[in-house]
Write an enzyme that holds these catalytic residues in place. Structure first.
Site, PDB file in Angstrom:
ATOM      1  N   LYS A   9      10.238  21.145 -58.980  1.00 57.92           N
ATOM      2  CA  LYS A   9      10.672  21.150 -60.372  1.00 57.92           C
ATOM      3  C   LYS A   9      12.205  21.102 -60.511  1.00 57.92           C
ATOM      4  O   LYS A   9      12.940  21.278 -59.535  1.00 57.92           O
ATOM      5  CB  LYS A   9      10.104  22.404 -61.046  1.00 57.92           C
ATOM      6  CG  LYS A   9       8.574  22.390 -61.185  1.00 57.92           C
ATOM      7  CD  LYS A   9       8.112  23.666 -61.887  1.00 57.92           C
ATOM      8  CE  LYS A   9       6.648  23.639 -62.240  1.00 57.92           C
ATOM      9  NZ  LYS A   9       6.262  24.876 -62.974  1.00 57.92           N
ATOM     10  N   PHE A  57       5.668  28.962 -75.269  1.00 56.93           N
ATOM     11  CA  PHE A  57       6.732  28.461 -74.398  1.00 56.93           C
ATOM     12  C   PHE A  57       6.691  26.945 -74.214  1.00 56.93           C
ATOM     13  O   PHE A  57       7.483  26.391 -73.442  1.00 56.93           O
ATOM     14  CB  PHE A  57       6.677  29.166 -73.029  1.00 56.93           C
ATOM     15  CG  PHE A  57       5.353  29.015 -72.292  1.00 56.93           C
ATOM     16  CD1 PHE A  57       5.049  27.869 -71.570  1.00 56.93           C
ATOM     17  CD2 PHE A  57       4.421  30.044 -72.324  1.00 56.93           C
ATOM     18  CE1 PHE A  57       3.853  27.743 -70.881  1.00 56.93           C
ATOM     19  CE2 PHE A  57       3.205  29.929 -71.643  1.00 56.93           C
ATOM     20  CZ  PHE A  57       2.921  28.762 -70.920  1.00 56.93           C
ATOM     21  N   ARG A  85      -1.757  26.299 -53.259  1.00 59.51           N
ATOM     22  CA  ARG A  85      -1.615  27.363 -54.271  1.00 59.51           C
ATOM     23  C   ARG A  85      -1.207  28.677 -53.598  1.00 59.51           C
ATOM     24  O   ARG A  85      -0.395  29.434 -54.132  1.00 59.51           O
ATOM     25  CB  ARG A  85      -2.923  27.563 -55.045  1.00 59.51           C
ATOM     26  CG  ARG A  85      -3.345  26.412 -55.946  1.00 59.51           C
ATOM     27  CD  ARG A  85      -2.512  26.231 -57.171  1.00 59.51           C
ATOM     28  NE  ARG A  85      -2.497  27.368 -58.057  1.00 59.51           N
ATOM     29  CZ  ARG A  85      -1.956  27.336 -59.286  1.00 59.51           C
ATOM     30  NH1 ARG A  85      -1.398  26.218 -59.755  1.00 59.51           N
ATOM     31  NH2 ARG A  85      -1.947  28.404 -60.036  1.00 59.51           N
ATOM     32  N   THR A  91       2.592  32.516 -60.462  1.00 59.45           N
ATOM     33  CA  THR A  91       3.410  31.815 -61.455  1.00 59.45           C
ATOM     34  C   THR A  91       4.725  32.547 -61.702  1.00 59.45           C
ATOM     35  O   THR A  91       5.796  31.930 -61.738  1.00 59.45           O
ATOM     36  CB  THR A  91       2.628  31.701 -62.790  1.00 59.45           C
ATOM     37  OG1 THR A  91       1.348  31.121 -62.521  1.00 59.45           O
ATOM     38  CG2 THR A  91       3.384  30.847 -63.796  1.00 59.45           C
ATOM     39  N   ARG A 102       7.574  30.510 -54.333  1.00 51.25           N
ATOM     40  CA  ARG A 102       8.122  31.068 -55.568  1.00 51.25           C
ATOM     41  C   ARG A 102       8.864  32.386 -55.305  1.00 51.25           C
ATOM     42  O   ARG A 102       9.871  32.669 -55.941  1.00 51.25           O
ATOM     43  CB  ARG A 102       7.010  31.220 -56.606  1.00 51.25           C
ATOM     44  CG  ARG A 102       6.657  29.852 -57.220  1.00 51.25           C
ATOM     45  CD  ARG A 102       5.398  29.892 -58.015  1.00 51.25           C
ATOM     46  NE  ARG A 102       5.230  28.714 -58.871  1.00 51.25           N
ATOM     47  CZ  ARG A 102       4.099  28.429 -59.502  1.00 51.25           C
ATOM     48  NH1 ARG A 102       3.048  29.224 -59.380  1.00 51.25           N
ATOM     49  NH2 ARG A 102       4.019  27.346 -60.253  1.00 51.25           N
ATOM     50  N   ASN A 112      10.142  28.022 -61.976  1.00 50.37           N
ATOM     51  CA  ASN A 112       9.487  28.583 -60.793  1.00 50.37           C
ATOM     52  C   ASN A 112       9.300  27.566 -59.673  1.00 50.37           C
ATOM     53  O   ASN A 112       8.414  27.687 -58.841  1.00 50.37           O
ATOM     54  CB  ASN A 112       8.178  29.281 -61.183  1.00 50.37           C
ATOM     55  CG  ASN A 112       7.212  28.343 -61.871  1.00 50.37           C
ATOM     56  OD1 ASN A 112       7.485  27.150 -62.003  1.00 50.37           O
ATOM     57  ND2 ASN A 112       6.073  28.874 -62.293  1.00 50.37           N
ATOM     58  N   HIS A 115       5.096  23.027 -58.801  1.00 48.23           N
ATOM     59  CA  HIS A 115       3.770  22.919 -59.418  1.00 48.23           C
ATOM     60  C   HIS A 115       2.774  22.546 -58.329  1.00 48.23           C
ATOM     61  O   HIS A 115       3.116  21.793 -57.416  1.00 48.23           O
ATOM     62  CB  HIS A 115       3.766  21.804 -60.484  1.00 48.23           C
ATOM     63  CG  HIS A 115       2.381  21.403 -60.892  1.00 48.23           C
ATOM     64  ND1 HIS A 115       1.668  22.099 -61.850  1.00 48.23           N
ATOM     65  CD2 HIS A 115       1.546  20.431 -60.431  1.00 48.23           C
ATOM     66  CE1 HIS A 115       0.460  21.548 -61.968  1.00 48.23           C
ATOM     67  NE2 HIS A 115       0.375  20.533 -61.123  1.00 48.23           N
ATOM     68  N   GLU A 126      -4.069  14.366 -61.648  1.00 49.31           N
ATOM     69  CA  GLU A 126      -2.602  14.438 -61.594  1.00 49.31           C
ATOM     70  C   GLU A 126      -2.033  13.392 -60.633  1.00 49.31           C
ATOM     71  O   GLU A 126      -0.989  12.791 -60.916  1.00 49.31           O
ATOM     72  CB  GLU A 126      -2.179  15.860 -61.201  1.00 49.31           C
ATOM     73  CG  GLU A 126      -2.520  16.857 -62.310  1.00 49.31           C
ATOM     74  CD  GLU A 126      -2.298  18.321 -61.958  1.00 49.31           C
ATOM     75  OE1 GLU A 126      -1.883  18.624 -60.805  1.00 49.31           O
ATOM     76  OE2 GLU A 126      -2.515  19.176 -62.838  1.00 49.31           O
TER      77      GLU A 126
END
Ligand code: GDP
Length: 131
Positions: A9, A57, A85, A91, A102, A112, A115, A126
């Site tokens: 990100k 958000f 994951r 998260t 993270r 964070n 993804h 995706e």
């Protein structure tokens, strides 16, 4: 071979730590089989996160995701959805386990760093969205 979808990100591309994040991914045994650096359009970000469009958000999330380039990636490996994951961590980095991406790199619950798809079905959707 199983596949999952990953985004590095904007907070991470901005801080020039994409290599450090991919080192954690590769050392876990997952393989990066496709990769590109792109700048998301507002339209792309809104579609990608449409499940969150009613959340308070949402606008902040879209602004953040379009603020700097991201790296979109396909990862492969047995059970890679669950494995990725697990190495991403929770998260909110305050809740993430030691050694997770993270915990190591995220700034806060929004910025964070990564993804990862949350199911095999979403991984396919995706991946098709970006590749
Ligand atoms: P993920 O699957 O762990 O990425 O988490 P979610 O699907 O629940 O949320 C998607 C993304 O929205 C997260 O990775 C964060 O970037 C952002 N996000 C989630 N919860 C919050 C929140 O409470 N506040 C803010 N500002 N952003 C959030």
């Amino acid at each position: 071979m199983d596949q999952t979808f990953s985004i590095i990100k904007p907070d991470a591309t901005k801080r020039n730590i994409t290599g450090s994040i991919n080192k954690v991914i590769e050392e876990s045994g997952l393989r990066i089989i496709a990769q590109k650096r792109i700048k998301l359009t507002t339209n792309q970000a809104e579609k990608f996160y449409s499940v969150h469009k009613e959340r308070p958000f949402f606008r902040d999330l879209i602004e953040y995701m379009t603020s700097e380039p991201v790296i979109v990636q396909i990862l492969s490996g047995d059970n890679c959805v669950e494995r990725y994951r697990a190495i991403m961590g929770a998260t909110n980095p305050e809740n993430a386990e030691n050694g997770t991406i993270r915990k190591l790199f995220a700034l806060n619950v929004q910025e964070n760093s990564v993804h990862g798809s949350d199911s095999t079905e979403n991984a396919k959707i995706e991946i098709d969205f970006f590749f």
